[in-house]
Design a protein around this motif. Structure first.
Motif, mmCIF file in Angstrom:
data_model
loop_
_atom_site.group_PDB
_atom_site.id
_atom_site.type_symbol
_atom_site.label_atom_id
_atom_site.label_comp_id
_atom_site.label_asym_id
_atom_site.label_seq_id
_atom_site.Cartn_x
_atom_site.Cartn_y
_atom_site.Cartn_z
ATOM 1 N N SER A 165 -7.019 -5.479 -7.009
ATOM 2 C CA SER A 165 -5.906 -4.829 -7.094
ATOM 3 C C SER A 165 -6.078 -3.899 -8.350
ATOM 4 C CB SER A 165 -4.821 -5.878 -7.540
ATOM 5 O OG SER A 165 -3.468 -5.071 -7.978
ATOM 6 N N ASP A 167 -4.761 -0.811 -11.216
ATOM 7 C CA ASP A 167 -3.580 -0.005 -11.660
ATOM 8 C C ASP A 167 -3.396 1.436 -11.185
ATOM 9 O OD1 ASP A 167 -3.279 -1.904 -13.597
ATOM 10 O OD2 ASP A 167 -5.044 -1.094 -14.650
ATOM 11 N N LYS A 168 -4.221 2.231 -10.788
ATOM 12 C CA LYS A 168 -3.735 3.653 -10.339
ATOM 13 C C LYS A 168 -4.843 4.118 -9.330
ATOM 14 C CE LYS A 168 -2.360 4.188 -15.080
ATOM 15 N NZ LYS A 168 -2.762 4.731 -16.108
ATOM 16 N N ARG A 197 -3.067 1.039 -0.291
ATOM 17 C CA ARG A 197 -2.579 -0.427 -0.537
ATOM 18 C C ARG A 197 -3.225 -1.117 -1.713
ATOM 19 N NH1 ARG A 197 -3.867 0.035 4.952
ATOM 20 N NH2 ARG A 197 -5.921 -0.977 4.829
ATOM 21 N N GLN A 200 -1.465 0.113 -7.482
ATOM 22 C CA GLN A 200 -0.075 -0.033 -8.122
ATOM 23 C C GLN A 200 0.639 0.996 -8.256
ATOM 24 O OE1 GLN A 200 0.524 -2.887 -11.167
ATOM 25 N NE2 GLN A 200 -1.342 -4.029 -10.706
ATOM 26 N N LYS A 201 -0.078 2.223 -8.377
ATOM 27 C CA LYS A 201 0.501 3.634 -8.805
ATOM 28 C C LYS A 201 -0.396 4.682 -8.120
ATOM 29 C CE LYS A 201 2.263 4.617 -12.759
ATOM 30 N NZ LYS A 201 3.605 4.824 -12.437
ATOM 31 N N SER A 224 5.369 7.083 -0.603
ATOM 32 C CA SER A 224 4.359 6.165 -1.473
ATOM 33 C C SER A 224 3.920 6.753 -2.826
ATOM 34 C CB SER A 224 3.239 5.882 -0.720
ATOM 35 O OG SER A 224 3.573 5.297 0.695
ATOM 36 N N ASP A 226 3.897 8.226 -6.295
ATOM 37 C CA ASP A 226 4.535 8.233 -7.613
ATOM 38 C C ASP A 226 4.271 9.505 -8.527
ATOM 39 O OD1 ASP A 226 5.150 5.019 -7.591
ATOM 40 O OD2 ASP A 226 3.047 5.057 -7.064
#
Length: 255
Positions: A165, A167-168, A197, A200-201, A224, A226
């Protein structure tokens, strides 16, 4: 000038002119008509241009161009966009970089960071990150190497991103369509979907020539995205519609 650079600049020239002649290109690039004809023959074989009697025009569906050529197309705009995108990087961030030519321009701006993690499927970006010689964590997903984009794709690459996972995600595109979304000519686009997927951003980096263009493969919907960073060539109504959809649209060069 190297042929690959000249060919990229021919495509950039055609973006502004639409249609031109061998003689005009020869004068513009201060080279022979024979050299220009060789360039155009190669570009035509790759689907980038359409030869006409006495001239040449840009193929608006020019296909998947080699990454070394893409680097030279609209290079000044890409550098401005990348510099603005780098302002979204902070110490401690975990980042995904896709294999796009605009994202690649961000790498020099990472020299000041010593506590970030970057995962990318781009061999070119990995090599440039290593040259920075600072304390970063660099991750590669593995997979099948694709020479056109100098990057890794396939099920191994897709699975690798699913285990993390971030951050960006900083990602480029071949086309941005208000209905279809973020699109690419790259037929092995599933790894880009896996990147989306895992982040997060999503921060989309595209020069203004990409708007209104729809490539065959959809990476993600605009819902999707940002943040979208582009140049001042974006039409006002397009920027307004994007902002109305909740996207933070940033114009490189604006304060």
């Amino acid at each position: 000038m190297k042929p690959v650079q000249r060919q990229a600049l021919i495509l950039e020239y055609l973006q502004g002119k639409g249609r031109t002649t061998v003689e005009e290109l020869s004068a513009h690039f201060d080279t022979t008509g024979t050299t220009i004809r060789k360039d155009l023959s190669l570009l035509q074989q790759q689907g980038a241009v359409i030869r006409t009697y006495g001239g040449v025009m840009l193929n608006r569906d020019e296909g998947d161009q080699p990454i070394d050529r893409k680097t030279f197309i609209n290079s000044d705009k890409k550098k401005q966009i990348a510099a603005r995108a780098a302002q979204w990087v902070f110490e401690g961030d975990s980042l995904i970089f896709d294999a796009g030519s605009t994202v690649q321009q961000m790498v020099p701006h990472l020299a000041k960071f010593n506590n970030i993690t970057v995962m990318t499927n781009s061999l070119t970006i990995v090599n440039e990150l290593v040259e920075l010689n600072n304390d970063q964590v660099i991750l590669m997903p593995g997979g099948t190497y694709r020479s056109t984009s100098a990057s890794f794709h396939g099920s191994l690459a897709e699975a690798a991103f699913s285990h993390f996972s971030f951050d960006k995600l900083f990602i480029g595109a071949d086309g941005v369509d208000l209905t279809a979304g973020v699109t690419t000519f790259n037929e092995v686009f599933a790894v880009s979907q896996a990147m989306c997927r895992a982040a997060q951003k999503i921060i989309l980096l595209v020069d203004s020539s990409k708007f209104g263009r729809k490539s065959p493969n959809v990476v993600c919907s605009l819902d999707s995205v940002d943040v979208l960073i582009t140049d001042s060539g974006i039409a006002d109504d397009v920027a307004t519609q994007l902002r109305e959809r909740g996207i933070n649209v940033i114009i490189a060069g604006d304060k």
